[in-house]
Design an enzyme around this catalytic site. Structure first.
Site, short mmCIF file in Angstrom:
data_model
loop_
_atom_site.label_atom_id
_atom_site.label_comp_id
_atom_site.label_asym_id
_atom_site.label_seq_id
_atom_site.Cartn_x
_atom_site.Cartn_y
_atom_site.Cartn_z
CG ASP A 1 0.21 7.32 6.63
OD1 ASP A 1 0.69 8.61 6.54
OD2 ASP A 1 0.88 6.39 6.88
CD GLU B 1 -3.42 10.29 -5.23
OE1 GLU B 1 -3.62 11.07 -6.50
OE2 GLU B 1 -2.18 10.17 -4.92
CG ASP B 2 -2.33 6.79 -1.03
OD1 ASP B 2 -1.88 6.51 -2.28
OD2 ASP B 2 -1.64 7.39 -0.13
NE ARG C 1 -2.39 5.22 4.19
CZ ARG C 1 -2.37 6.03 3.04
NH1 ARG C 1 -1.39 6.05 2.15
NH2 ARG C 1 -3.43 6.80 2.94
NE ARG D 1 2.95 1.36 1.67
CZ ARG D 1 2.92 2.35 2.07
NH1 ARG D 1 1.78 3.06 1.83
NH2 ARG D 1 3.59 2.96 2.77
CG HIS E 1 2.26 5.44 -3.80
ND1 HIS E 1 1.93 6.36 -2.65
CD2 HIS E 1 1.58 4.46 -3.49
CE1 HIS E 1 1.46 5.82 -1.75
NE2 HIS E 1 1.27 4.39 -2.24
CB CYS F 1 -1.10 11.64 -1.76
SG CYS F 1 -0.06 12.65 -1.01
C1 CIR Z 1 2.25 6.39 3.37
O1 CIR Z 1 3.49 5.70 3.42
O2 CIR Z 1 1.18 5.76 3.08
C2 CIR Z 1 2.00 7.66 3.74
N1 CIR Z 1 2.91 8.17 4.63
C3 CIR Z 1 2.17 8.61 2.40
C4 CIR Z 1 1.23 8.18 1.40
C5 CIR Z 1 1.22 9.24 0.38
N2 CIR Z 1 0.44 9.05 -0.66
C6 CIR Z 1 0.53 9.26 -1.76
O3 CIR Z 1 1.44 9.80 -2.34
N3 CIR Z 1 -0.50 8.96 -2.84
#
Ligand code: CIR
Length: 253
Positions: A60, A65-66, A85, A131, A161, A246
């Site tokens: 991921d 962005e996360d 992550r 999260r 999210h 993201c």
């Molecule tokens: C996750 O589940 O962390 C990733 N597969 C997707 C993250 C998407 N992030 C976002 O929308 N900010």
């Protein structure tokens, strides 16, 4: 000049975390081409692009962005709620520090992912989600209060999210696919869009938004509001619960 932080997709993208969607095959070569197209759309509009070090061991990692959220000139390094992550933040921090932005970091037991942070004016709406937890939000509030930001907690149950469900247009109007929005009345102005993939826009400038090519009826609706729409294909990332927001961190300067 606005700056974009991105990370190229891992060849293991198909193994990314899934919470609300069923796993389906992902075309890694197509994902790479779509990512190239995404980055090119920003470059074409004058954005300066910085690539984080590849992190192929993190499926991921492309959803950068996360890992970092920027408020004025402060970069908050997150602490992702997904164990898989956590290792993504070290390289994000290095890239941010190299760019000269001061940093602060969310600490255990707090968790926060950037996908849960929606900034409108000087309000940060923060999703309380699977999260992002209460201690993470409390730490963010403590960092932002002296800088003149309000933090509003928004409980999230239907999507991964906060920004999976809603994002904001340049004038601050919040858009979302109503079935996936827990409580639209949280926002001062809310406009429903006709497609789930249409809920995510990135503001490129006052008149222009970037969005998924999977939502043509939403594109028409936004054009009807006088916005220019740049549509990019991101299907391979949507299969992993990702969207246009993201795939990057925007540093607007
Ligand atoms: C996750 O589940 O962390 C990733 N597969 C997707 C993250 C998407 N992030 C976002 O929308 N900010």
């Amino acid at each position: 000049m606005p700056r974009l932080l991105v990370r190229r997709p891992s060849p293991r993208l198909a193994d990314g975390e899934l919470t609300h969607l069923e796993r389906v095959p992902v075309d890694a070569a197509l994902a790479q081409r779509q990512w190239d197209g995404y980055v090119a759309a920003f470059r074409a509009r004058g954005w300066d692009v910085t690539e984080l070090a590849p992190a192929d061991e993190h499926p991921d990692g492309v959803f950068v962005e996360d890992t970092v959220v920027v408020f004025d000139d402060l970069a908050v390094i997150t602490r992702p709620g997904a164990d898989s992550r956590r290792g993504e933040t070290a390289s994000a921090r290095r890239a941010v520090e190299a760019s000269g932005l001061p940093t602060a970091a969310i600490q255990a037991p707090g968790t926060l992912e950037g996908g849960d942070v929606l900034k409108i004016g000087r309000t940060a709406y923060v999703g309380l989600s699977s999260r992002t937890n209460e201690p993470g939000i409390a730490q963010l509030r403590a960092l932002l209060a002296p800088r003149g930001w309000d933090v509003v907690t928004v409980p999230i149950t239907t999507v991964l999210h906060l920004k999976t469900g809603v994002t904001a247009l340049p004038d601050g109007t919040v858009i979302g696919y109503e079935r996936l929005v827990d409580d639209p009345s949280v926002y001062e102005r809310f406009v429903p869009v006709p497609e789930a993939e249409g809920s995510a826009v990135v503001v490129l400038d006052e008149h222009t938004v970037l969005m998924s090519a999977s939502a043509p009826r939403t594109a028409e609706l936004l054009q009807g509001r006088g916005l220019e729409v740049v549509a990019v294909a991101v299907t391979e990332f949507e299969k992993l619960e990702g969207c246009v927001t993201c795939l990057s961190v925007r540093v607007r300067g």
